[in-house]
Design an enzyme around this catalytic site. Structure first.
Site, PDB file in Angstrom:
ATOM      1  N   GLN A  79      -5.924   0.103 -15.339  1.00  0.00           N
ATOM      2  CA  GLN A  79      -4.685   0.749 -14.892  1.00  0.00           C
ATOM      3  C   GLN A  79      -3.825   1.206 -16.073  1.00  0.00           C
ATOM      4  O   GLN A  79      -2.593   1.245 -15.977  1.00  0.00           O
ATOM      5  CB  GLN A  79      -3.899  -0.185 -13.967  1.00  0.00           C
ATOM      6  CG  GLN A  79      -4.463  -0.258 -12.558  1.00  0.00           C
ATOM      7  CD  GLN A  79      -4.537   1.110 -11.882  1.00  0.00           C
ATOM      8  OE1 GLN A  79      -3.706   1.990 -12.124  1.00  0.00           O
ATOM      9  NE2 GLN A  79      -5.527   1.298 -11.038  1.00  0.00           N
ATOM     10  N   SER A  80      -4.456   1.567 -17.173  1.00  0.00           N
ATOM     11  CA  SER A  80      -3.709   1.992 -18.361  1.00  0.00           C
ATOM     12  C   SER A  80      -2.940   3.293 -18.115  1.00  0.00           C
ATOM     13  O   SER A  80      -3.526   4.325 -17.760  1.00  0.00           O
ATOM     14  CB  SER A  80      -4.701   2.197 -19.505  1.00  0.00           C
ATOM     15  OG  SER A  80      -4.101   2.915 -20.562  1.00  0.00           O
TER      16      SER A  80
END
Ligand SMILES: *Cc1c(COP(=O)(O)O)cnc(C)c1O
Length: 336
Positions: A79-80
């Site tokens: 989920q960067s």
């Protein structure tokens, strides 16, 4: 001081707004008073490319283009926000993007990963242990992979926190101080979430170079205070090397608050989720559980304790992260 900026590709909508948070200020002022809270809306740098990474990537992409690169390689968690922003920047500039992602791909892509896919980035997934133990080798592997196909890749470290990326927040410090001046104050404190250190490094160095009195504090969302003390200086040293500059390190005030990390990176307890709901319901401000919500929760606790009671104006930098909220939808049972 006149900062001569290196090549930069304009991608962000700047300046971002600076807004007061008067309902939260009122709620968290103590009998001794307390600062007026402001928010620098770097969640509004763009829509899809929103957040702090875009400011850094303007300079990183500038360097990549100046070196004749046609491919960007970077890394981060599934989920960067940084990977999502890089994926979109690559699409916008017509560059290939390879993402080195930590974790397992499972189920239907959500949040940032969905956007990575929409943007056409290539993704490779690695278990956390392999990722942390062999990240330099993974970069080398993908760099060779593209070289073998006739492409020239530019490797961007975690969070674009390095001597190129921090230019984004050196320039942002100048912008923020001008915003404050336009509102008739000099901020005593500037607060941001710190995850790979570059935002904090840029703001700290920017305030130093501009001779501002504002004290910059990074609220850590992972690692430790010691880690960020070193990381911020490492990014600044890289900047000095790239720009043939030298900064007196002893005069740099690197402040880290590591008291609100909670269980770990991207893990938070209920009070953080409640703070996110509070910011949304009192101010219409959307925070994320990994970075801004955790840091803002920490800030609210410090305000309660009176840590900032001698301060008149405090600016919280909203570094973005909205897409990371939705994969945490199950953490809000108290809203039902
Ligand atoms: C990456 C990120 C941060 C942390 O910034 P660093 O420069 O990596 O320390 C803060 N907030 C959001 C939303 C981010 O994506």
């Amino acid at each position: 001081m006149n900062l001569s900026l290196p090549p930069r590709i304009p991608l962000a909508r700047l300046p971002t707004p600076l807004q007061p948070l008067d309902r939260i200020t009122e709620k968290y002022s103590t009998p001794h008073g307390g600062p007026r809270l402001w928010v620098k809306r770097d969640d509004l740098t763009e829509t899809a490319m929103s957040g702090n990474k875009l400011r850094k990537l303007e300079f990183v992409a500038g360097a990549a283009r100046a070196q004749g690169c046609d491919t960007l390689i970077t890394c981060g968690g599934i989920q960067s926000n940084h990977c999502r922003t890089t994926a979109l920047v690559g699409a916008r500039l017509g560059m290939r993007v390879q993402l080195i992602l930590r974790g397992e791909e499972k189920g239907i892509p959500d949040g940032n990963l969905l956007v990575d896919r929409l943007a056409g980035a290539s993704t490779a997934f690695y278990p956390a242990r392999q990722y942390f133990e062999t990240l330099p080798e993974l970069f080398a592997h993908w760099c060779d992979f593209y070289a073998g196909r006739g492409h020239k890749a530019f490797c961007i470290p975690t969070g674009a926190s390095d001597g190129w990326g921090i230019w984004g927040y050196i320039a942002a410090a100048e912008e923020l101080l001008a915003d404050c001046r336009a509102q008739g104050f000099e901020p005593e404190h500037i607060i941001c979430a710190t995850g790979s250190g570059g935002t904090q490094a840029g703001l700290t160095l920017g305030c130093h170079l501009l001779g501002a009195n504002a004290r910059v504090t990074g609220y850590a969302v992972c690692d430790s205070a010691d880690y960020f003390q070193h990381k911020v200086l490492e990014d600044i040293r890289h900047w000095e090397t790239l720009n043939s500059q030298s900064v007196d390190e002893t005069s740099l005030d690197v402040r880290v608050n590591a008291d609100y990390i909670g269980p770990g990176y991207a893990e938070a307890e209920e009070p953080v989720y409640r703070a996110i709901a509070e910011a949304a319901s009192l101010e219409g401000l959307l925070l994320d559980p990994v970075y801004t919500g955790k840091a803002f929760y920490g800030l609210l606790q410090e305000l309660r304790k009176g840590s900032y009671r001698d301060c008149e104006n405090l600016v919280f930098v909203h570094t973005g992260g909205q897409f990371g909220l939705f994969p945490h939808r199950e953490m809000f049972p108290f809203l039902l």
